[in-house]
Design an enzyme around this catalytic site. Structure first.
Site, PDB file in Angstrom:
ATOM      1  N   HIS A   7       1.049  -1.157   0.113  1.00 31.47           N
ATOM      2  CA  HIS A   7       0.040   0.008   0.005  1.00 31.47           C
ATOM      3  C   HIS A   7       0.977   1.379  -0.081  1.00 31.47           C
ATOM      4  O   HIS A   7       0.811   2.158  -0.807  1.00 31.47           O
ATOM      5  CB  HIS A   7      -0.855  -0.115   1.282  1.00 31.47           C
ATOM      6  CG  HIS A   7      -1.634   1.200   1.417  1.00 31.47           C
ATOM      7  ND1 HIS A   7      -2.920   1.147   1.340  1.00 31.47           N
ATOM      8  CD2 HIS A   7      -1.145   2.719   1.900  1.00 31.47           C
ATOM      9  CE1 HIS A   7      -3.574   2.433   1.721  1.00 31.47           C
ATOM     10  NE2 HIS A   7      -2.484   3.201   1.815  1.00 31.47           N
ATOM     11  N   GLU A   8       1.728   1.372   1.073  1.00 31.81           N
ATOM     12  CA  GLU A   8       2.548   2.497   0.943  1.00 31.81           C
ATOM     13  C   GLU A   8       3.642   2.839  -0.076  1.00 31.81           C
ATOM     14  O   GLU A   8       3.695   3.687  -0.621  1.00 31.81           O
ATOM     15  CB  GLU A   8       3.422   2.571   2.327  1.00 31.81           C
ATOM     16  CG  GLU A   8       2.933   2.841   3.388  1.00 31.81           C
ATOM     17  CD  GLU A   8       1.743   4.061   3.579  1.00 31.81           C
ATOM     18  OE1 GLU A   8       2.562   4.906   3.117  1.00 31.81           O
ATOM     19  OE2 GLU A   8       0.824   3.941   4.062  1.00 31.81           O
ATOM     20  N   HIS A  29       1.821   4.234  -3.330  1.00 33.22           N
ATOM     21  CA  HIS A  29       1.689   5.504  -2.862  1.00 33.22           C
ATOM     22  C   HIS A  29       3.173   6.182  -3.449  1.00 33.22           C
ATOM     23  O   HIS A  29       3.140   7.262  -4.247  1.00 33.22           O
ATOM     24  CB  HIS A  29       1.563   6.052  -1.498  1.00 33.22           C
ATOM     25  CG  HIS A  29       0.269   5.963  -0.972  1.00 33.22           C
ATOM     26  ND1 HIS A  29      -0.997   6.399  -1.778  1.00 33.22           N
ATOM     27  CD2 HIS A  29      -0.181   5.325   0.216  1.00 33.22           C
ATOM     28  CE1 HIS A  29      -1.829   6.130  -0.932  1.00 33.22           C
ATOM     29  NE2 HIS A  29      -1.699   5.610   0.110  1.00 33.22           N
TER      30      HIS A  29
END
Length: 209
Positions: free
Chosen positions: A61-62, A65
C-alpha cells in the site's frame, strides 16, 4: 493505519538513506503485532500468512503511494514511525491493534507542474492495491483446499478491510485518510472506488457475524 504526508518542500530531503532499514523494521514489527493479534505466532503457516498479509496490506500500500508519486515527478519515500510501531506491538496484546507503522513522505515535484489530479492518483494508488490483493486472495479462499483456505482468508480479510477503511473520506488533525484526498479531488472516482471496497469487504463481514 498509515497515511501519506505531503511536505511543503521545506526541510524535505531529496533522499532518505534509512528507507530500506525503515521498511524492514516496519515489516518485522507489524508481522509480530498481527501474529499476536491473530494468534498465529506459533504456527509456521499462520506466521507466513500473516507476513504476506502485512506485506500486501501495509507495505505494498505505502510503496504504491511512493511509486505513483515518483512516476509523477515527486520526491517520495517511506519513513517508519517508531511510536506507531511500538503502539501496534503494545495494543496487539489486548486483542485489537492501532496500526500506524509509518507513512509515505511526499516532497516537492522535481519535474513538471503539480496538479490536483496528482494527489488523486497518488492517494488512490494505495487502496487500489489493497483491493487488487483482496480480489486475488478472495478467489484463493474460495478455491483452495480446507488445509490452506484459512491462510488465504487472513490475507484477503486484511486487504479488504484496509482498502475499505482507507477510502473513508475522513480527515483528522495530523492525519488525512486516502479517501478524503480522493473525495475532494473527484467525488465520482471516490464513489466508484468506495463502492468496490464495500463489495469486497462484505464477504469478510458476513464471515464474522
Amino acid at each position: 493505519m498509515s497515511h501519506n504526508y505531503w511536505g511543503s518542500g521545506y526541510g524535505v530531503p531529496f533522499k532518505y538513506r534509512h528507507e530500506i532499514r525503515d521498511i524492514v523494521i516496519a515489516l518485522i514489527a507489524m508481522t509480530i503485532a498481527f501474529a499476536l493479534l491473530f494468534g498465529t505466532l506459533t504456527s509456521l503457516g499462520g506466521l507466513i500468512a500473516t507476513f504476506i498479509a502485512v506485506l500486501t496490506g501495509f507495505l505494498a500500500h505505502e510503496l504504491m503511494h511512493r511509486e505513483a508519486a515518483r512516476r509523477l515527478g515527486y520526491i517520495a519515500y517511506f519513513k517508519a514511525w517508531w511510536v506507531g510501531l511500538l503502539l501496534a506491538l503494545a495494543t496487539s496484546f489486548f486483542h485489537f491493534i492501532i496500526a500506524l507503522p509509518g507513512a509515505t513522505v511526499i516532497g516537492p515535484k522535481v519535474w513538471g507542474y503539480p496538479s490536483q489530479r496528482d494527489e488523486l492518483k497518488i492517494a488512490l494508488a494505495g487502496p487500489a492495491t489493497n483491493m487488487v490483493f483482496a480480489v486475488v486472495f478472495l478467489a484463493l479462499w474460495l478455491v483452495l483446499p480446507s488445509s490452506l483456505f484459512s491462510y488465504a482468508y487472513l490475507v484477503y480479510a486484511t486487504n479488504a478491510w484496509l482498502g475499505f477503511f482507507n477510502l473513508i473520506p475522513l480527515a483528522l488533525p495530523g492525519m488525512m485518510l486516502d479517501g478524503f484526498r480522493v473525495f475532494r479531488r473527484d467525488t465520482r472516482v471516490w464513489a466508484l472506488a468506495f463502492a468496490i471496497s464495500i463489495a469486497l469487504v462484505i464477504p469478510y463481514i458476513l464471515s464474522i457475524i
